[in-house]
Design a protein around this motif. Structure first.
Motif, mmCIF file in Angstrom:
data_model
loop_
_atom_site.group_PDB
_atom_site.id
_atom_site.type_symbol
_atom_site.label_atom_id
_atom_site.label_comp_id
_atom_site.label_asym_id
_atom_site.label_seq_id
_atom_site.Cartn_x
_atom_site.Cartn_y
_atom_site.Cartn_z
ATOM 1 N N MET A 143 0.757 -1.104 -0.056
ATOM 2 C CA MET A 143 0.231 0.027 0.095
ATOM 3 C C MET A 143 1.158 1.211 -0.013
ATOM 4 O O MET A 143 0.627 2.246 -0.724
ATOM 5 N N GLY A 144 1.855 1.323 0.877
ATOM 6 C CA GLY A 144 2.856 2.323 0.857
ATOM 7 C C GLY A 144 3.516 2.607 -0.425
ATOM 8 O O GLY A 144 3.928 3.658 -0.969
ATOM 9 N N THR A 145 3.813 1.356 -1.325
ATOM 10 C CA THR A 145 4.517 1.563 -2.500
ATOM 11 C C THR A 145 3.513 2.388 -3.408
ATOM 12 O O THR A 145 4.034 3.322 -4.190
ATOM 13 N N GLU A 146 2.288 2.291 -3.427
ATOM 14 C CA GLU A 146 1.366 2.978 -4.282
ATOM 15 C C GLU A 146 1.319 4.546 -3.908
ATOM 16 O O GLU A 146 1.458 5.357 -4.626
ATOM 17 N N GLN A 147 1.572 4.626 -2.576
ATOM 18 C CA GLN A 147 1.247 6.089 -1.958
ATOM 19 C C GLN A 147 2.664 6.932 -2.564
ATOM 20 O O GLN A 147 2.597 7.852 -2.740
ATOM 21 N N VAL A 148 3.835 6.175 -2.675
ATOM 22 C CA VAL A 148 4.820 6.647 -3.007
ATOM 23 C C VAL A 148 4.785 7.271 -4.457
ATOM 24 O O VAL A 148 5.288 8.575 -4.933
ATOM 25 N N PHE A 149 4.001 6.212 -5.435
ATOM 26 C CA PHE A 149 3.897 6.962 -6.796
ATOM 27 C C PHE A 149 3.031 8.197 -6.997
ATOM 28 O O PHE A 149 3.397 9.158 -7.647
ATOM 29 N N VAL A 150 1.845 8.138 -5.928
ATOM 30 C CA VAL A 150 1.054 9.023 -6.256
ATOM 31 C C VAL A 150 1.413 10.301 -5.608
ATOM 32 O O VAL A 150 1.568 11.636 -6.258
ATOM 33 N N ASP A 151 2.485 10.227 -4.402
ATOM 34 C CA ASP A 151 2.934 11.206 -3.812
ATOM 35 C C ASP A 151 4.168 12.153 -4.732
ATOM 36 O O ASP A 151 4.152 13.334 -4.999
ATOM 37 N N ALA A 152 4.933 11.320 -5.442
ATOM 38 C CA ALA A 152 5.757 11.608 -6.344
ATOM 39 C C ALA A 152 5.454 12.208 -7.457
ATOM 40 O O ALA A 152 5.969 13.538 -7.677
ATOM 41 N N PHE A 153 4.426 12.003 -8.084
ATOM 42 C CA PHE A 153 3.893 12.532 -9.331
ATOM 43 C C PHE A 153 2.919 13.640 -8.931
ATOM 44 O O PHE A 153 2.850 14.642 -9.973
ATOM 45 N N THR A 154 2.501 13.680 -7.612
ATOM 46 C CA THR A 154 1.695 14.941 -7.308
ATOM 47 C C THR A 154 2.844 16.129 -7.025
ATOM 48 O O THR A 154 2.611 17.188 -7.837
ATOM 49 N N ARG A 155 4.057 15.768 -6.574
ATOM 50 C CA ARG A 155 4.949 16.764 -6.489
ATOM 51 C C ARG A 155 5.467 17.197 -7.846
ATOM 52 O O ARG A 155 5.725 18.297 -8.103
ATOM 53 N N ALA A 156 5.517 16.249 -8.519
ATOM 54 C CA ALA A 156 6.324 16.581 -9.886
ATOM 55 C C ALA A 156 5.112 17.527 -10.756
ATOM 56 O O ALA A 156 5.697 18.616 -11.413
ATOM 57 N N LYS A 157 3.925 17.209 -10.600
ATOM 58 C CA LYS A 157 2.917 18.211 -11.277
ATOM 59 C C LYS A 157 3.131 19.659 -10.681
ATOM 60 O O LYS A 157 3.096 20.676 -11.385
ATOM 61 N N GLU A 158 2.962 19.634 -9.573
ATOM 62 C CA GLU A 158 3.228 20.886 -8.932
ATOM 63 C C GLU A 158 4.524 21.716 -9.399
ATOM 64 O O GLU A 158 4.774 22.735 -9.539
ATOM 65 N N TYR A 159 5.674 20.844 -9.310
ATOM 66 C CA TYR A 159 6.894 21.480 -9.883
ATOM 67 C C TYR A 159 6.811 21.984 -11.223
ATOM 68 O O TYR A 159 7.302 23.039 -11.413
ATOM 69 N N GLU A 160 6.297 21.214 -12.055
ATOM 70 C CA GLU A 160 6.132 21.801 -13.399
ATOM 71 C C GLU A 160 5.266 22.968 -13.631
ATOM 72 O O GLU A 160 5.704 24.193 -14.188
ATOM 73 N N GLN A 161 4.183 23.013 -12.727
ATOM 74 C CA GLN A 161 3.368 24.036 -12.700
ATOM 75 C C GLN A 161 3.943 25.493 -12.111
ATOM 76 O O GLN A 161 3.983 26.343 -12.775
ATOM 77 N N GLU A 162 5.026 25.189 -11.278
ATOM 78 C CA GLU A 162 5.731 26.109 -10.649
ATOM 79 C C GLU A 162 6.615 26.707 -11.807
ATOM 80 O O GLU A 162 6.807 28.070 -11.895
ATOM 81 N N TRP A 163 7.307 25.940 -12.456
ATOM 82 C CA TRP A 163 8.312 26.479 -13.624
ATOM 83 C C TRP A 163 7.450 27.059 -14.667
ATOM 84 O O TRP A 163 7.924 28.090 -15.252
ATOM 85 N N LYS A 164 6.305 26.559 -14.910
ATOM 86 C CA LYS A 164 5.544 27.121 -16.086
ATOM 87 C C LYS A 164 5.151 28.622 -15.735
ATOM 88 O O LYS A 164 5.174 29.481 -16.624
ATOM 89 N N ALA A 165 4.773 28.695 -14.519
ATOM 90 C CA ALA A 165 4.410 30.028 -14.140
ATOM 91 C C ALA A 165 5.466 31.094 -14.240
ATOM 92 O O ALA A 165 5.373 32.229 -14.472
#
Length: 1020
Positions: free
Chosen positions: A744-766
């Motif tokens: 279950m934790g493995t799934e959460q790692v993926f979700v958390d990592a890509f959530t952060r990646a999307k936020e990171y991408e939006q920050e740079w786009k802005a």
């Protein structure tokens, strides 16, 4: 008034602690307890041969020093009144040496002991203060603050000729700043400190850090890369984070940067990293640079060379000799020529006494380097001018010019002459006596013993221990012994050693220096007492001396080979025009199998396919009658050719690490794979964490550099993993700290990592949408290499290869990819793929699996050998991979199993190791099949490629014949001859008194998905 040392009785040796100590000055800012005794400290050294620098020699010159500095040097120097004069007629003066890699006077750092296996991983730094998050990064360490004068350590360096060293604390990745200090031990630290913050120091070794990250070479490189980026960000945004480590790293940007590496390949890695950030490192190397001279020259990196030559191996025993690799044998022979070969290529370097456990070997090894082709001028330059210039202190040390530090050596003769004696080492105007000149009795003598016929006596070798030989007649020479104690001398020799019952003649007496004669009383073997004398024959002695100073012939050496291991060649094969005629061509294309067909390879490409083709001018023809030509095999999942760790499993997400940073072109498995018809491979990170490191796609260009092995323009890939390994099921009870610990934790790692990646991408786009004016006023986002790799996945610029076994987890990741909007390119292993093939088909996911591996762990209990066939029938693109260095060279046989288990046609089975993996890796435009215009990556087999009897007769990569059975036999013979030649050379060296070492077995390390570090390995 001049003061003559001879009148004071000091000509034989003024030592630190006598006159020098009496006139030692206190620093100007220090109070003095007692009366002031300020003496001028003026010395004049006259009638010497003086090297003012490595190439300027002055005859009959004078060196004048005052208060620890050079005041004047030349043939017509006026000696001031009150100067202490030393007549050095017949002596030589050289600038004091400079060592750029020392830890003199700096405390050693030792790693604290961990509490055994139960201690568990240390995820974060335990260093208190506003410092970097990682303990191995501590650029704030300043050697000048740690340095203390150490008389014992300084004495060791002074006896080698050094007057100044660059000292630092050799611990960690970003190690801090080094300080240039003199080896004067009568002064305080504030006076011997010549240059604070003289250089920044780095390595790939995390040293004493007990923090888990990094645990691999690629992790160390990634950490340093991110640290540079963080330092840039911190400098642009100083109010966001007060990080003393990053601030120190920024402050070092203008300093010379010294990078310690383990070998020549890591020297290339360090230079490439420096190029990313505009840093030209000075590489402190390990002595194998001659193996890649041209590549190192291209880096333009100056080198710090050690003179730590390996001892000969004890190879008397044939079993012991078999344990010594060809690489070790050749390195023993060629290491002393390292400096000469680099100098010939024009690579700048400085010498260091680093890495020598016995520092007394430094000067003998330096002479050995000269014997192997280095000129004395080049040697002196590497000891003086070059190290001084590399750290920008050429105006203070490294030469003897007015205003410079009075650091110099007084020698009895030419610096690197065998009989030279280092007499004095003057450091900042303080004299340190090293030795006195032994009486020199060497020469040819006329020996008269009683009434016996006159004999010739030869004394040769070193002045302090001359060898004695007696010649009764031409061709009749015997050895003897000579011992001198004060004025008394004893000679012993047996005039007839081969005659049974003969005895020794014993002669005792004294030496008269004026007449250069030995004389005294002796006794013959029959007890007859005799008078004897030995008169030196000047002309014969001069002639013998002239012969002895003739330049020795450099030793004959073998050739450098590429790579510098077994099966290396003196030259990498070149692209050829080759016509393979009248063979069965397995195209892995719609054309299928073509009988009696010709294929033309030209300029690295497949240019023509047909019948009755002609060989172009200058080309070569190969008869393929009865043989089979296939595309080169591509291994989609391999761990060969990776240096110093396949896993960076210390964190759950390490997408910043790159296998491409650590490609090892010298792994013999590359050659073995070529022998199995493999031409390319994806080098994957291991499966120790959910999101691992980035892959490297390489062609097996045996003998080329790491960069040349990479496939230019190849798409980016990355390793993900599911299952037991990532949640650390088999890691032991101490490993319960790192998240995740469950599926279950493995799934959460993926979700958390890509959530952060999307936020990171939006920050740079802005940020990128802002005008330049607003960008100047704002704070730029921090570059995060971990998240950048995940953003590349979201944007289809990097592709996932995911380690997987169990249906439930495969479904989980497909669900996460749907929710988060990223694709999964390939499930690798996927032994339960037959259960989810339909879902994979819907998402266009590839499958890379084993043919028939099962029952080796709990996760594979449902594995079946029909897996690949079932997935193929559903319509998936299926490949067979190795994940194993042994299996990799038998992938043709793994493909053959699909004919048995899945009833595939032979052509479809072969596609699972050719065009299918090429499609998986997005390389099928140029690789994976035989078609005009594609890369000339083909294999000529002796039989049907799916037969167990088939052998790869010739393997071509880019039109280069990288393997052939014929050439393989030649290489084996050459290797055997080379081994025997060097073994005989070692035996002769041992016979001549050379130091030896016992061979030690060094087993080849094979990485798998779950290999941790260099030793510990989990269940597969």
């Amino acid at each position: 008034m001049h003061i003559d040392l001879r009148r004071l009785g000091l000509a034989g040796g003024l030592v630190a602690g006598s006159l020098s100590a009496a006139q030692a000055q206190q620093p100007a800012t220090f109070p003095r307890n007692g009366v002031y005794d300020q003496r001028p400290g003026v010395y004049a050294f006259t009638h010497a041969t003086i090297f003012t620098d490595y190439k300027t020699r002055l005859q009959d010159a004078t060196l004048l020093i005052r208060d620890g500095k050079v005041e004047a040097v030349g043939p017509n120097v006026k000696i001031p009144a009150g100067a202490v004069v030393q007549d050095l007629k017949g002596r030589f003066i050289y600038p004091g040496f400079v060592d750029l890699y020392a830890s003199y006077g700096v405390p050693e750092v030792k790693a604290p002991e961990r509490q055994g296996r139960r201690a568990g991983p240390q995820m974060e730094s335990t260093k208190a203060g506003a410092y970097d998050w990682n303990q191995a990064v501590h650029p704030e360490v300043n050697a000048a603050e740690l340095f203390r004068v150490n008389a014992d350590q300084a004495d060791v360096y002074r006896r080698l000729g050094f007057g100044a060293v660059l000292t630092h604390q050799p611990d960690g990745i970003a190690r801090g700043t080094a300080a240039l200090v003199s080896l004067n031990t009568t002064r305080r630290e504030s006076e011997v400190l010549l240059q604070d913050r003289a250089a920044a120091t780095f390595s790939f070794d995390k040293g004493s850090s007990t923090q888990d990250y990094p645990s691999s070479l690629m992790g160390s490189i990634a950490l340093l890369r991110q640290s540079y980026l963080d330092a840039d960000w911190n400098q642009r945004n100083p109010t966001r984070e007060q990080n003393l480590s990053l601030r120190a790293l920024n402050q070092q940007r203008g300093l010379p940067a010294i990078f310690e590496v383990r070998d020549k390949l890591s020297a290339l890695r360090a230079d490439k990293l420096g190029d990313e950030f505009g840093v030209q490192y000075i590489i402190k190397s390990r002595g194998d640079e001659y193996q890649r001279v041209n590549d190192l020259k291209a880096t333009k990196a100056p080198l710090i060379l050690t003179l730590n030559f390996p001892d000969a191996y004890q190879v008397d025993d044939v079993y012991d000799a078999a344990r010594v690799s060809l690489q070790e044998l050749k390195h023993w022979e060629m290491a002393p020529a390292n400096a000469a070969l680099l100098a010939k290529a024009g690579v700048p370097f400085a010498f260091s006494a680093a890495d020598l456990k016995d520092k007394k070997k430094f000067l003998p090894n330096l002479r050995k380097a000269v014997q192997y082709g280095l000129s004395e001028e080049q040697a002196l330059q590497a000891l003086t001018a070059t190290p001084a210039a590399l750290v920008n202190v050429q105006d203070r040390v490294g030469a003897l010019r007015p205003g410079m530090e009075a650091n110099f050596l007084v020698c009895s003769g030419r610096l690197l002459a065998d009989d030279n004696v280092l007499l004095d080492n003057w450091v900042q105007g303080e004299r340190y006596q090293l030795s006195t000149i032994p009486a020199d009795y060497r020469g040819v003598y006329s020996l008269q013993v009683g009434s016996q016929p006159e004999m010739k006596l030869l004394l040769a070798g070193k002045p302090e221990s001359p060898e004695l030989k007696i010649a009764k007649a031409p061709g009749d020479t015997v050895k003897g012994s000579l011992s001198v104690n004060g004025e008394l001398a004893t000679l012993v020799f047996n005039p007839s050693p081969k005659t049974k019952g003969s005895g020794a003649i014993r002669l005792s007496g004294y030496y008269t220096a004026e007449g250069r004669t030995f004389q005294g009383d002796g006794q013959l073997p029959d007890a007859t007492n005799v008078k004897w004398s030995a008169r030196r024959l000047e002309e014969a002695s001069r002639a013998a001396r002239r012969d002895s100073v003739k330049a020795p012939v450099p030793p004959q050496l073998g050739q450098v080979q590429y790579p510098f291991v077994a099966y290396g060649r003196t030259e990498v094969p070149t692209q050829q025009t080759v016509l393979i005629k009248n063979t069965t061509v397995w195209t892995s294309e719609a054309a299928g199998k073509l009988e009696n067909t010709d294929v033309l390879l030209q300029n690295g490409k497949i240019t023509k396919i047909g019948r009755n083709l002609s060989v172009p001018s200058g080309g070569r023809s190969i008869d393929g009658t009865g043989k089979h030509l296939t595309p080169g095999i591509i291994d989609e999942h391999s761990h060969i050719a990776i240096a110093e760790g396949v896993n960076e499993g210390t964190q759950s997400v390490t997408s910043e690490v790159r296998i491409s940073d650590v490609v090892d072109p010298e792994d013999v498995d590359v050659y073995r794979d070529l022998a199995g018809g493999v031409v390319a491979a994806q080098l994957l990170h291991g499966s120790a964490n959910p999101i691992g490191g980035q892959s490297a796609l390489i062609k097996l260009r045996w003998g080329m550099t790491p960069e040349q092995m990479k496939i230019a323009g190849a798409p980016g890939f990355i390793k993900f993993a599911l299952g037991e390994n990532v949640k650390q099921s088999n890691w032991g009870e101490a490993n319960v700290v790192r998240f995740p610990q469950t599926r279950m934790g493995t799934e959460q790692v993926f979700v958390d990592a890509f959530t952060r990646a999307k936020e990171y991408e939006q920050e740079w786009k802005a940020w990128n949408k802002l005008s330049k004016a607003k960008q100047k006023k704002g704070e730029a986002p921090r570059r995060d290499l971990e998240l950048e790799a995940l953003v590349e996945i979201l944007n289809r610029q990097r592709f996932i290869t995911c380690h997987s076994y169990v249906q439930s987890e495969i479904n989980m990741l497909m669900g996460v990819s749907d929710r988060m909007g990223f694709p999964v390119n390939t499930f690798t292993h996927i032994l339960e793929g037959y259960k989810v093939a339909d879902k994979m088909k819907q998402r266009n996911i590839n499958a890379s699996t084993f043919s028939d591996w099962w029952a080796y762990k709990n996760e594979v209990r449902d594995a079946i050998p029909y897996n690949a066939g079932i997935m193929h029938d559903v319509g998936l693109n299926v490949a067979l991979n190795s994940d194993d260095a042994e299996m990799s060279r038998r992938l043709n046989q793994e493909a053959a199993k699909m004919v048995k288990y899945s009833h595939l046609s032979e052509e479809e089975a072969l596609k699972m190791v050719t065009i299918n993996p090429a499609k998986m890796l997005h390389l099928d435009r140029n690789m994976g099949s035989i078609r005009e215009g594609k890369d000339a990556d083909v294999v000529l087999w002796t039989d049907n490629p799916l037969s167990v009897y088939a052998r790869a007769e010739r393997t071509f990569v880019d039109g280069r014949e990288m393997f052939s059975l014929e050439n393989d036999q030649q290489l084996r013979q050459q290797m055997q001859q080379e081994r025997l030649r060097i073994v005989q050379k070692m035996l002769e060296a041992k016979k001549g008194g050379a130091a030896t070492q016992l061979p030690t077995a060094k087993p080849t390390k094979h990485y798998h998905c779950d290999t941790l570090g260099e030793e510990k390995e989990l269940d597969q």
